[in-house]
Design an enzyme around this catalytic site. Structure first.
Site: not given
Ligand code: NAP
Length: 249
Positions: A9, A12-13, A78-79, A134-135, A138, A144
């Protein structure tokens, strides 16, 4: 020797921040940074010791199946984990006894500490309520983190047989006293200008205690992710929650 880290990922962000944070840390290095259209076999050919997964709830189990079954430890942000998914991961780990898996619903050290401090303090106060802010984009309310804080508080209070919180309300508009999670009223505020914030307010005779956490930016998750990487390589089996890697005694 530096820890060899792969990021899934990586575009991703969160994943892109992880790549930056690992690159800047002195004791680890990025050996593989891949996203959804890349070949997952690179995890193995790169020699990664730890895979950090910030992808999507629909793809994370497939990724973990692959990594654990190739003897690579995992740090997962990932959640979307439930008991069934955790049992499946424990099953994979049971035949790979050297592999560690950290699944952390929240990598914010401040947020994790807030939850732990609030649960501890709640044993000593008559009442406790949560306000989370929150913003407005959401989707879920309460957050959570707020729900988890309320659960931990409810368990802590139960463990010391705390009496029900006093509340003389007999008439109220719907929602005026918040939503109860376990025993704890939780109030959700949604306003533009906010990011992610939470206050736990505890009260008893003649004093109150407020524990507040403010998340300003997703870089705030990175010290927790790095802590997870450092610990998961020496902690085989499943660890659920970053608090287990903190010294809270
Ligand atoms: P995001 O910006 O959508 O990033 C996810 C990235 O992973 C995207 O580039 C996506 O590609 C890619 N991806 C999807 N399936 C994949 C796979 N099988 N193999 C490799 N890459 C893959 O999301 P985010 O904001 O970074 O958040 C990601 C996850 O982390 C979410 O579940 C979020 O709830 C969680 N999160 C957790 C915390 C924590 O503290 N635990 C904090 C923030 C966020 P595509 O866009 O092309 O699908």
């Amino acid at each position: 020797m530096s820890i060899k880290v792969a990021v899934l990922g990586a575009q991703g962000r969160m994943g892109s921040e992880v790549v930056k944070a690992v690159t800047a840390a002195g004791d680890m290095e990025i050996v593989c940074a891949i996203d959804v259209n890349d070949d997952i076999n690179q995890l193995v050919t790169s020699g990664a010791q730890v895979v950090v997964d910030f992808t999507h709830p629909d793809s994370v189990m497939k990724n973990l199946d692959f990594a654990i079954n190739h003897d690579v430890s995992v740090v997962v942000g990932t959640t979307g984990f439930d008991e069934k998914k955790l049992a499946q991961i424990k099953g994979w780990l049971s035949v790979h006894p050297k592999v560690g898996a950290l699944i952390a619903p929240n990598f914010g050290l401040g947020a994790v500490l807030m939850m732990q401090f609030a649960a501890q303090a709640s044993k000593y106060f008559e009442s406790v309520e949560i306000v989370e802010l929150h913003h407005p984009n959401k989707a879920d309310a309460p957050s959570g983190t707020a729900a988890r804080t309320a659960e931990l508080i409810t368990e802590a209070r139960k463990s010391v047989n705390k009496a029900a919180m006093p509340d003389a309300t007999t008439t109220a508009l719907d929602g005026a006293r918040g939503a109860k999670v376990g025993d704890v009223p939780v109030h959700s505020v949604r306003l533009r200008g906010l990011v992610a914030h939470q206050e736990v307010i505890l009260g008893d005779l003649g004093e109150t205690l407020t524990i507040r956490h403010d998340s300003i930016d997703r870089t705030g998750f990175m010290p927790g992710v790095l802590l997870g990487i450092r610990n998961v390589v020496k902690t085989p089996g499943l660890t659920f929650g970053l608090e287990h890697f903190l010294d809270l005694k």
